[in-house]
Structure formats: C-alpha cells, structure tokens
Write a protein that holds these residues in place. Structure first.
Motif, PDB file in Angstrom:
ATOM      1  N   ARG A  99       0.836  -1.209   0.000  1.00 26.54           N
ATOM      2  CA  ARG A  99       0.000   0.000   0.000  1.00 26.54           C
ATOM      3  C   ARG A  99       0.863   1.249   0.000  1.00 26.54           C
ATOM      4  O   ARG A  99       0.623   2.199  -0.768  1.00 26.54           O
ATOM      5  N   ASP A 100       1.902   1.274   0.846  1.00 27.69           N
ATOM      6  CA  ASP A 100       2.774   2.439   0.937  1.00 27.69           C
ATOM      7  C   ASP A 100       3.550   2.655  -0.357  1.00 27.69           C
ATOM      8  O   ASP A 100       3.800   3.802  -0.757  1.00 27.69           O
ATOM      9  N   THR A 101       3.951   1.566  -1.008  1.00 27.77           N
ATOM     10  CA  THR A 101       4.638   1.677  -2.300  1.00 27.77           C
ATOM     11  C   THR A 101       3.724   2.318  -3.336  1.00 27.77           C
ATOM     12  O   THR A 101       4.144   3.190  -4.108  1.00 27.77           O
ATOM     13  N   ILE A 102       2.456   1.897  -3.359  1.00 28.10           N
ATOM     14  CA  ILE A 102       1.494   2.455  -4.312  1.00 28.10           C
ATOM     15  C   ILE A 102       1.269   3.933  -4.033  1.00 28.10           C
ATOM     16  O   ILE A 102       1.217   4.763  -4.954  1.00 28.10           O
ATOM     17  N   ARG A 103       1.156   4.280  -2.761  1.00 27.01           N
ATOM     18  CA  ARG A 103       0.916   5.677  -2.392  1.00 27.01           C
ATOM     19  C   ARG A 103       2.048   6.605  -2.815  1.00 27.01           C
ATOM     20  O   ARG A 103       1.845   7.815  -2.982  1.00 27.01           O
ATOM     21  N   ALA A 104       3.238   6.041  -2.985  1.00 26.69           N
ATOM     22  CA  ALA A 104       4.394   6.867  -3.343  1.00 26.69           C
ATOM     23  C   ALA A 104       4.337   7.350  -4.788  1.00 26.69           C
ATOM     24  O   ALA A 104       5.045   8.301  -5.154  1.00 26.69           O
ATOM     25  N   PHE A 105       3.484   6.743  -5.631  1.00 29.99           N
ATOM     26  CA  PHE A 105       3.376   7.161  -7.026  1.00 29.99           C
ATOM     27  C   PHE A 105       2.403   8.332  -7.135  1.00 29.99           C
ATOM     28  O   PHE A 105       1.315   8.305  -6.547  1.00 29.99           O
TER      29      PHE A 105
ATOM     30  N   GLY B 145      -0.499  10.697  -7.952  1.00 29.40           N
ATOM     31  CA  GLY B 145      -1.853  10.488  -8.458  1.00 29.40           C
ATOM     32  C   GLY B 145      -2.526   9.214  -7.980  1.00 29.40           C
ATOM     33  O   GLY B 145      -3.696   8.979  -8.299  1.00 29.40           O
ATOM     34  N   PHE B 146      -1.804   8.373  -7.221  1.00 32.53           N
ATOM     35  CA  PHE B 146      -2.377   7.117  -6.749  1.00 32.53           C
ATOM     36  C   PHE B 146      -2.825   7.262  -5.297  1.00 32.53           C
ATOM     37  O   PHE B 146      -2.163   7.879  -4.480  1.00 32.53           O
ATOM     38  N   HIS B 147      -3.956   6.626  -5.001  1.00 31.19           N
ATOM     39  CA  HIS B 147      -4.462   6.592  -3.630  1.00 31.19           C
ATOM     40  C   HIS B 147      -4.737   5.137  -3.269  1.00 31.19           C
ATOM     41  O   HIS B 147      -5.260   4.378  -4.093  1.00 31.19           O
ATOM     42  N   ALA B 148      -4.379   4.734  -2.067  1.00 32.17           N
ATOM     43  CA  ALA B 148      -4.566   3.339  -1.659  1.00 32.17           C
ATOM     44  C   ALA B 148      -4.903   3.260  -0.182  1.00 32.17           C
ATOM     45  O   ALA B 148      -4.295   3.938   0.639  1.00 32.17           O
ATOM     46  N   ASP B 149      -5.881   2.412   0.142  1.00 28.47           N
ATOM     47  CA  ASP B 149      -6.263   2.141   1.527  1.00 28.47           C
ATOM     48  C   ASP B 149      -6.469   0.635   1.682  1.00 28.47           C
ATOM     49  O   ASP B 149      -6.722  -0.075   0.701  1.00 28.47           O
ATOM     50  N   VAL B 150      -6.371   0.159   2.916  1.00 31.49           N
ATOM     51  CA  VAL B 150      -6.587  -1.267   3.174  1.00 31.49           C
ATOM     52  C   VAL B 150      -7.942  -1.459   3.851  1.00 31.49           C
ATOM     53  O   VAL B 150      -8.286  -0.746   4.794  1.00 31.49           O
ATOM     54  N   HIS B 151      -8.697  -2.433   3.343  1.00 30.33           N
ATOM     55  CA  HIS B 151     -10.050  -2.673   3.826  1.00 30.33           C
ATOM     56  C   HIS B 151     -10.218  -4.138   4.201  1.00 30.33           C
ATOM     57  O   HIS B 151      -9.586  -5.026   3.621  1.00 30.33           O
TER      58      HIS B 151
ATOM     59  N   ALA C 213      -9.726 -24.745 -20.328  1.00 33.28           N
ATOM     60  CA  ALA C 213      -8.299 -24.948 -20.624  1.00 33.28           C
ATOM     61  C   ALA C 213      -7.813 -26.246 -19.987  1.00 33.28           C
ATOM     62  O   ALA C 213      -8.233 -26.611 -18.886  1.00 33.28           O
ATOM     63  N   ASN C 214      -6.917 -26.954 -20.694  1.00 29.78           N
ATOM     64  CA  ASN C 214      -6.349 -28.193 -20.147  1.00 29.78           C
ATOM     65  C   ASN C 214      -5.356 -27.920 -19.022  1.00 29.78           C
ATOM     66  O   ASN C 214      -5.205 -28.720 -18.097  1.00 29.78           O
ATOM     67  N   CYS C 215      -4.653 -26.804 -19.113  1.00 27.71           N
ATOM     68  CA  CYS C 215      -3.743 -26.358 -18.051  1.00 27.71           C
ATOM     69  C   CYS C 215      -3.474 -24.883 -18.287  1.00 27.71           C
ATOM     70  O   CYS C 215      -3.982 -24.288 -19.235  1.00 27.71           O
ATOM     71  N   TRP C 216      -2.699 -24.288 -17.408  1.00 24.56           N
ATOM     72  CA  TRP C 216      -2.326 -22.887 -17.555  1.00 24.56           C
ATOM     73  C   TRP C 216      -0.835 -22.786 -17.851  1.00 24.56           C
ATOM     74  O   TRP C 216      -0.020 -23.529 -17.291  1.00 24.56           O
ATOM     75  N   GLY C 217      -0.487 -21.863 -18.742  1.00 26.27           N
ATOM     76  CA  GLY C 217       0.914 -21.546 -18.981  1.00 26.27           C
ATOM     77  C   GLY C 217       1.280 -20.267 -18.257  1.00 26.27           C
ATOM     78  O   GLY C 217       0.412 -19.445 -17.944  1.00 26.27           O
ATOM     79  N   TRP C 218       2.566 -20.107 -17.977  1.00 24.41           N
ATOM     80  CA  TRP C 218       3.057 -18.915 -17.292  1.00 24.41           C
ATOM     81  C   TRP C 218       3.915 -18.092 -18.246  1.00 24.41           C
ATOM     82  O   TRP C 218       4.928 -18.570 -18.767  1.00 24.41           O
ATOM     83  N   TYR C 219       3.507 -16.838 -18.463  1.00 26.36           N
ATOM     84  CA  TYR C 219       4.345 -15.907 -19.209  1.00 26.36           C
ATOM     85  C   TYR C 219       5.073 -15.021 -18.206  1.00 26.36           C
ATOM     86  O   TYR C 219       4.439 -14.278 -17.454  1.00 26.36           O
ATOM     87  N   PRO C 220       6.425 -15.109 -18.142  1.00 27.59           N
ATOM     88  CA  PRO C 220       7.162 -14.295 -17.158  1.00 27.59           C
ATOM     89  C   PRO C 220       7.367 -12.861 -17.670  1.00 27.59           C
ATOM     90  O   PRO C 220       7.896 -12.642 -18.748  1.00 27.59           O
ATOM     91  N   SER C 221       6.912 -11.907 -16.873  1.00 28.55           N
ATOM     92  CA  SER C 221       7.055 -10.502 -17.234  1.00 28.55           C
ATOM     93  C   SER C 221       7.810  -9.767 -16.135  1.00 28.55           C
ATOM     94  O   SER C 221       7.458  -9.898 -14.963  1.00 28.55           O
ATOM     95  N   PRO C 222       8.845  -9.001 -16.478  1.00 32.01           N
ATOM     96  CA  PRO C 222       9.587  -8.262 -15.448  1.00 32.01           C
ATOM     97  C   PRO C 222       8.699  -7.264 -14.715  1.00 32.01           C
ATOM     98  O   PRO C 222       7.823  -6.639 -15.319  1.00 32.01           O
ATOM     99  N   CYS C 223       8.896  -7.138 -13.401  1.00 36.58           N
ATOM    100  CA  CYS C 223       8.165  -6.128 -12.625  1.00 36.58           C
ATOM    101  C   CYS C 223       8.641  -4.749 -13.040  1.00 36.58           C
ATOM    102  O   CYS C 223       9.845  -4.499 -13.135  1.00 36.58           O
ATOM    103  N   ARG C 224       7.707  -3.864 -13.271  1.00 38.58           N
ATOM    104  CA  ARG C 224       8.057  -2.497 -13.628  1.00 38.58           C
ATOM    105  C   ARG C 224       7.361  -1.546 -12.670  1.00 38.58           C
ATOM    106  O   ARG C 224       6.184  -1.728 -12.353  1.00 38.58           O
ATOM    107  N   PRO C 225       8.087  -0.538 -12.201  1.00 39.08           N
ATOM    108  CA  PRO C 225       7.470   0.428 -11.278  1.00 39.08           C
ATOM    109  C   PRO C 225       6.393   1.250 -11.954  1.00 39.08           C
ATOM    110  O   PRO C 225       6.378   1.383 -13.148  1.00 39.08           O
TER     111      PRO C 225
END
Length: 265
Positions: free
Chosen positions: A84-90, A92-98, A253-265
C-alpha cells in the motif's frame, strides 16, 4: 498481542505502525476484532501519559485462541501495508486497506485488500499468505469487493510456492522471434473460482510477474492423402498442437501456462 485489528465500524484494517490517532480506547463497544479468532480486542496505551506504546489485547490479556493464524495474519498484513505504501508513493495514486466480506463466525484467513484508485480507475489488490481459503470464502470476498466498488478490477498476486500451484511441465513458445520455455501448471479449485468470478490471478517470483494463459490441446485433422499409421510411436504426434486463451485462461483450458514478465514500477 497482535499488531493489527479489524475496525468493524470503518471496515478498515488498523495497523499500529500507522498510528491510532482518533480511535477510541478500550473495547469501544466491540469495535475492534482479532483478524484470526474474531474475538473483541481492547486498544490500550493510547491515553495521555501511557507508559507503553499502543497495542491491541484480547480481553483480560488472554492469548489468542489461534496464535499461529494471528502471527501469520500479522505478517501477511505487514506485507500488504508495505505494498500500500509503495502504491501511495506514485503521483496520483491513492490506496487504503479494507477488511471486506468477513464473517464473525467464519474468518477467511485473508489479509486486508488494497483498494487502489488512480483517476477514474479502481483496482482491488489481494496479496494472500501461503495458502488460499476454500472457494466459497473467496467468492464471499469477491462479492463484498464488488458491492463496495462495482466495476473495480480484482487482482490476486500469489506467492510462487508449492501451496499456490501444481507444476505440469513446459511449453516452447515462439515470442518476439525467439523460442521461450514456459512452465505449465494445473490451477487449483480456488484459482479457477477467482477467474470464473471475473478476477485475475498472477504469481510473484522475485522481480518477475508470472501471467497465466490457457493452454488447450488438440489434434489437427488428417488431411486427404495423409497416412500417419506408420508414424513411430516413440515420436510425438505431428498433429498435436495447442491454442491459447487470454487475457485470462478459459474455463475449459487443459492447463495454464506462465508468461514471465519483469516487474516495472
């Protein structure tokens, strides 16, 4: 003695490190509840001149009847608070925990959900602990989030650990002109329930986000003049192929595949 509580008046999670300004001390009419056992909590150490830092206590300083769950939920809630705190640092973003969709008689075991807004976009972010509760509890949570903010995207970020997936194998996928190996997994009943309800499931693996897609196996029909009866049994069937379903895996679907995507801020 835990570090967090469910404020049943505001339906928000109280995290002691955030401060308790404005919150009434004591039992406060049963306002505060333990996230693990749902017992009433007492807010102490908030009066002027208190010799201890604020803390939540079960009545008569008794221990929680579910101490392991209490410790796990405190740890999981801390992770959610940091996100939550990471999101708030951007900007225009607002975040609360419920705390949404909870039942006093049947605790979910889930940490609070983050409600994140940016402009007119709202996203509900879940980051559960090592395991998910049963499907009906998840559906209860999903309904509560929908009632709280209809139209919000509901996204679940799971940990990449054995409790959150069952590995099947791998696929070679051609992407951007190169071959990539993607792992395939068998989704759990809970993960299928989330997707069926319109949610999205991802896994976190260090700095990678593993994005699932549906894998559907099929055989190409035999064309006129083709004869595959003498094809060696030890070789893969050349007719075997698969198709994809996205952005979320289809229910068939018979199974799920995983597409790895780098985390981006």
């Amino acid at each position: 003695m835990g570090n967090s509580a469910w404020d049943t008046v505001t339906n928000r999670a109280v995290w002691l490190a955030d401060g308790v300004a404005g919150l009434p001390a004591g039992l406060a009419g049963g306002r505060y509840r333990c996230q693990a056992c749902r017992e009433r909590l007492v807010l102490k150490g908030v009066k002027p001149g208190a010799k201890v830092a604020p803390y939540f206590s079960h009545p008569n300083e008794k221990a929680c009847t579910r101490p392991q769950q209490e410790a796990q939920l405190d740890a999981d809630t801390e992770v959610v608070i940091r996100l939550r705190d990471t999101i708030r640092a951007f900007p225009g973003f607002h975040a609360d925990v419920h705390v949404l969709g909870e039942d006093l008689d049947n605790p979910s075991g889930l940490p609070p959900v983050i409600i994140c807004t940016h402009g007119e976009t709202t996203v509900a972010l879940e980051h559960p602990g090592p395991s998910l509760p049963d499907s009906e509890v998840l559906r209860r949570r999903i309904r509560a989030v929908r009632e709280y903010h209809d139209g919000a995207r509901h996204v679940w970020f799971l940990r990449k650990d054995p409790n959150q997936f069952r590995r099947r194998g791998s696929l070679t996928v051609r992407y951007d002109g190169r071959d990539e190996e993607h792992h395939t997994v068998a989704p759990t009943e809970q993960q299928e329930a989330i997707v069926a309800a319109g949610g999205q499931v991802y896994w976190l693996d260090g700095r990678l986000v593993l994005i699932p897609y549906g894998v559907h196996w099929f055989l190409h029909p035999v064309r006129p003049g083709q004869d595959w009866t003498k094809w060696p049994k030890w070789r893969s069937d050349p007719r075997a192929d698969w198709r994809i379903s996205k952005p979320s895996p289809a229910r068939d679907a018979n199974c799920w595949g995983w597409y790895p995507s780098p985390c981006r801020p």
